[in-house]
Write a protein that holds these residues in place. Structure first.
Motif, mmCIF file in Angstrom:
data_model
loop_
_atom_site.group_PDB
_atom_site.id
_atom_site.type_symbol
_atom_site.label_atom_id
_atom_site.label_comp_id
_atom_site.label_asym_id
_atom_site.label_seq_id
_atom_site.Cartn_x
_atom_site.Cartn_y
_atom_site.Cartn_z
ATOM 1 N N LEU A 60 0.840 -1.178 0.000
ATOM 2 C CA LEU A 60 0.000 0.000 0.000
ATOM 3 C C LEU A 60 0.888 1.246 0.000
ATOM 4 N N LEU A 61 0.570 2.223 -0.813
ATOM 5 C CA LEU A 61 1.407 3.414 -0.979
ATOM 6 C C LEU A 61 1.734 4.079 0.351
ATOM 7 N N GLU A 62 0.762 4.246 1.212
ATOM 8 C CA GLU A 62 1.019 4.953 2.472
ATOM 9 C C GLU A 62 1.956 4.182 3.394
ATOM 10 N N HIS A 63 2.117 2.865 3.167
ATOM 11 C CA HIS A 63 3.043 2.061 3.963
ATOM 12 C C HIS A 63 4.422 1.952 3.321
ATOM 13 N N ALA A 64 4.576 2.494 2.109
ATOM 14 C CA ALA A 64 5.825 2.360 1.356
ATOM 15 C C ALA A 64 6.669 3.624 1.400
ATOM 16 N N PRO A 115 17.119 1.752 -12.494
ATOM 17 C CA PRO A 115 16.190 0.818 -11.836
ATOM 18 C C PRO A 115 15.906 1.219 -10.398
ATOM 19 N N VAL A 116 14.672 0.998 -9.981
ATOM 20 C CA VAL A 116 14.215 1.312 -8.626
ATOM 21 C C VAL A 116 13.781 0.012 -7.962
ATOM 22 N N HIS A 117 14.179 -0.162 -6.695
ATOM 23 C CA HIS A 117 13.788 -1.353 -5.938
ATOM 24 C C HIS A 117 13.207 -0.947 -4.591
ATOM 25 N N TYR A 118 12.234 -1.723 -4.137
ATOM 26 C CA TYR A 118 11.647 -1.547 -2.813
ATOM 27 C C TYR A 118 11.832 -2.855 -2.060
ATOM 28 N N LYS A 119 12.601 -2.823 -0.998
ATOM 29 C CA LYS A 119 12.942 -4.015 -0.217
ATOM 30 C C LYS A 119 13.522 -5.107 -1.109
ATOM 31 N N GLY A 120 14.340 -4.703 -2.085
ATOM 32 C CA GLY A 120 15.028 -5.633 -2.959
ATOM 33 C C GLY A 120 14.219 -6.177 -4.114
ATOM 34 N N HIS A 121 12.992 -5.713 -4.288
ATOM 35 C CA HIS A 121 12.114 -6.206 -5.351
ATOM 36 C C HIS A 121 11.615 -5.059 -6.221
ATOM 37 N N LEU A 122 11.109 -5.421 -7.402
ATOM 38 C CA LEU A 122 10.449 -4.448 -8.261
ATOM 39 C C LEU A 122 9.194 -3.975 -7.531
ATOM 40 N N LEU A 145 2.283 10.239 -2.957
ATOM 41 C CA LEU A 145 3.088 10.139 -4.181
ATOM 42 C C LEU A 145 4.149 11.232 -4.235
ATOM 43 N N GLU A 146 3.800 12.435 -3.788
ATOM 44 C CA GLU A 146 4.793 13.515 -3.747
ATOM 45 C C GLU A 146 5.931 13.145 -2.799
ATOM 46 N N ARG A 147 5.608 12.546 -1.670
ATOM 47 C CA ARG A 147 6.636 12.116 -0.712
ATOM 48 C C ARG A 147 7.504 11.016 -1.332
ATOM 49 N N LEU A 148 6.881 10.059 -2.027
ATOM 50 C CA LEU A 148 7.639 8.995 -2.684
ATOM 51 C C LEU A 148 8.591 9.576 -3.728
ATOM 52 N N GLU A 149 8.130 10.545 -4.501
ATOM 53 C CA GLU A 149 9.009 11.186 -5.482
ATOM 54 C C GLU A 149 10.214 11.825 -4.801
#
Length: 189
Positions: free
Chosen positions: A4-8, A29-36, A79-83
């Protein structure tokens, strides 16, 4: 792995690698916890709206990779925070990332909207399902004005000479019913 976006929004879980050359563009490439990363934009029970049919500017109608706009006001801040997190992570490999950044969030007269890509065919064709999670086979043009709950794949950061930004593809989407709109009654004087 869908998150979920708010948890990422944990900075330590994200990583950006050095750009690699693909056919027409460089991609970091971008990874989150080692995964796509596959990010569900909103929690179940909430939805975004597709204001316009997916398309390509000056397209022929034969394109299989289309742009799609989402009205998702409750997800914009996340999404702004993720960017911002990914810009910080990319700074090591792309020194001018802040100057070149083209956000996936666009300010419009209707508020902030999220711009993504959607594949109509091929190996990465979007999976459309109804509220009961049963597959739907509808033309992508029928997504206009529907409420949707998308899962977005963060493919990476594209890097071009004059700009860079997130490559966001919709991998799957729960689609609500098509709304019925009757034209307003017009009275002549």
């Amino acid at each position: 792995m869908t998150t979920l976006l708010e948890h990422a929004l944990d900075e330590e879980s994200w990583a950006v690698s050095a750009p690699i050359q693909l056919k027409n563009v460089q991609v970091a490439p971008v990874h989150y916890k080692g995964h796509l990363p596959r990010i569900q934009l909103l929690p179940r029970g909430e939805s975004a709206r597709v204001p316009f049919a997916p398309g390509v500017y000056r397209g022929t109608g034969q394109e299989t990779r289309l742009s799609i706009i989402l009205d998702a006001p409750s997800a914009v801040e996340h999404l702004e925070r993720l960017e911002q997190i990914l810009i910080q992570k990319a700074r090591e490999h792309i020194p001018l990332v802040e100057n070149l950044w083209s956000s996936c969030i666009k300010e419009t007269p209707f508020g902030k909207q999220v711009k993504c890509k959607i594949n109509a065919d091929g190996n990465y064709k979007v999976q459309l399902v109804n509220e009961a999670l049963e597959p739907m086979d509808i033309p992508l043009q029928d997504l206009q004005r529907r409420d949707v709950l998308p899962i977005i794949c963060v493919r990476g950061i594209y890097v071009q000479r004059a700009q860079c930004g997130l490559m966001l593809d919709i991998a799957a989407m729960i689609c609500g019913e098509k709304p019925i709109h009757a034209p307003p009654k017009i009275e002549f004087i």
